[in-house]
Scaffold this motif. Structure first.
Motif, short mmCIF file in Angstrom:
data_model
loop_
_atom_site.label_atom_id
_atom_site.label_comp_id
_atom_site.label_asym_id
_atom_site.label_seq_id
_atom_site.Cartn_x
_atom_site.Cartn_y
_atom_site.Cartn_z
N MET A 61 34.23 -19.53 36.64
CA MET A 61 33.89 -20.36 37.02
C MET A 61 34.11 -20.77 38.38
SD MET A 61 36.53 -22.48 35.09
CE MET A 61 36.67 -22.84 33.42
N ASP A 64 30.69 -19.83 39.96
CA ASP A 64 29.80 -20.92 39.01
C ASP A 64 29.39 -22.15 40.56
OD1 ASP A 64 27.33 -21.75 38.31
OD2 ASP A 64 29.33 -23.26 37.18
N TYR A 65 31.02 -22.65 40.79
CA TYR A 65 30.69 -23.28 41.94
C TYR A 65 30.56 -22.94 42.69
CZ TYR A 65 33.20 -27.52 44.13
OH TYR A 65 33.76 -28.49 45.14
N ASP A 72 23.37 -27.54 44.69
CA ASP A 72 23.69 -29.18 43.69
C ASP A 72 23.94 -29.89 44.92
OD1 ASP A 72 23.96 -31.35 42.03
OD2 ASP A 72 24.92 -29.67 40.43
N THR A 78 29.52 -31.74 38.65
CA THR A 78 28.29 -31.28 37.55
C THR A 78 29.35 -30.06 37.04
OG1 THR A 78 25.93 -31.47 38.44
CG2 THR A 78 26.43 -29.23 37.35
N PHE A 79 29.93 -29.68 38.00
CA PHE A 79 30.76 -28.73 37.63
C PHE A 79 32.42 -28.91 36.33
CE2 PHE A 79 35.21 -26.11 38.72
CZ PHE A 79 35.20 -24.63 37.84
N ARG A 82 29.92 -29.20 33.86
CA ARG A 82 30.33 -27.94 32.76
C ARG A 82 32.00 -27.46 31.92
NH1 ARG A 82 26.68 -24.36 36.70
NH2 ARG A 82 24.41 -25.83 36.72
N GLY A 85 32.35 -29.41 28.55
CA GLY A 85 31.44 -28.85 27.67
C GLY A 85 32.07 -26.87 27.27
N TYR A 87 31.18 -24.46 29.26
CA TYR A 87 30.04 -23.60 29.54
C TYR A 87 30.52 -22.47 29.91
CZ TYR A 87 26.67 -22.66 33.50
OH TYR A 87 25.52 -21.81 33.83
N TYR A 88 31.70 -22.08 30.38
CA TYR A 88 31.72 -20.82 30.91
C TYR A 88 32.63 -19.90 29.54
CZ TYR A 88 31.79 -23.50 35.10
OH TYR A 88 30.57 -24.05 36.37
#
Length: 135
Positions: A61, A64-65, A72, A78-79, A82, A85, A87-88
């Motif tokens: 996380m 990605d952030y 972005d 967006t984070f 994710r 959802g 995502y990680y």
């Protein structure tokens, strides 16, 4: 040949039965003690594995952030999408909300607009981690 006197020959049947009964009771106690120890010996290792998996998810996380901050226009939004959802990876999302710290008593409060902090709390098993992400 010499013969043994009749009063001094071997063990009696009662002595053998008592010895077998005592040995059986001691072996049952040993099996119960060792069985519990062996069956629970894996719990600390599994707990450490869960904690390390959760730490790995948080490291993904954070990485990605940091990338979203560079690429972005709305990295925090967006984070947040994710994280919500999944995502990680596989985790239970306990908390994912924008917060604002109150300057007077240093407590956090929910925030709806122009928030600079996102509080994320995830858990797996008995472990949970919380982190703050800033714009």
């Amino acid at each position: 040949m010499r013969r043994k006197p009749s009063g001094q020959s071997g063990f009696t049947l009662i002595e053998i039965i008592v010895t077998i009964a005592i040995a059986a009771m001691l072996s049952v106690m040993l099996v119960q003690f060792m069985g519990t120890s062996i069956s629970r010996s894996a719990e600390p290792i599994l707990s450490i594995q869960e904690g390390m998996a959760l730490q790995g998810i948080f490291e993904n996380m954070h990485a990605d952030y940091k990338l979203l901050l560079l690429t972005d226009n709305t990295p925090l939004d967006t984070f947040k999408a994710r994280v919500e959802g999944g995502y990680y990876g596989v985790y239970t999302l306990n908390d994912c909300q924008y917060i604002l710290f109150d300057e007077t008593d240093h407590t956090e409060a929910a925030c709806d607009t122009n928030c600079m902090l996102l509080k994320v709390t995830i858990s797996t098993g008995k472990h949970s981690l919380t982190s703050l992400f800033a714009r």
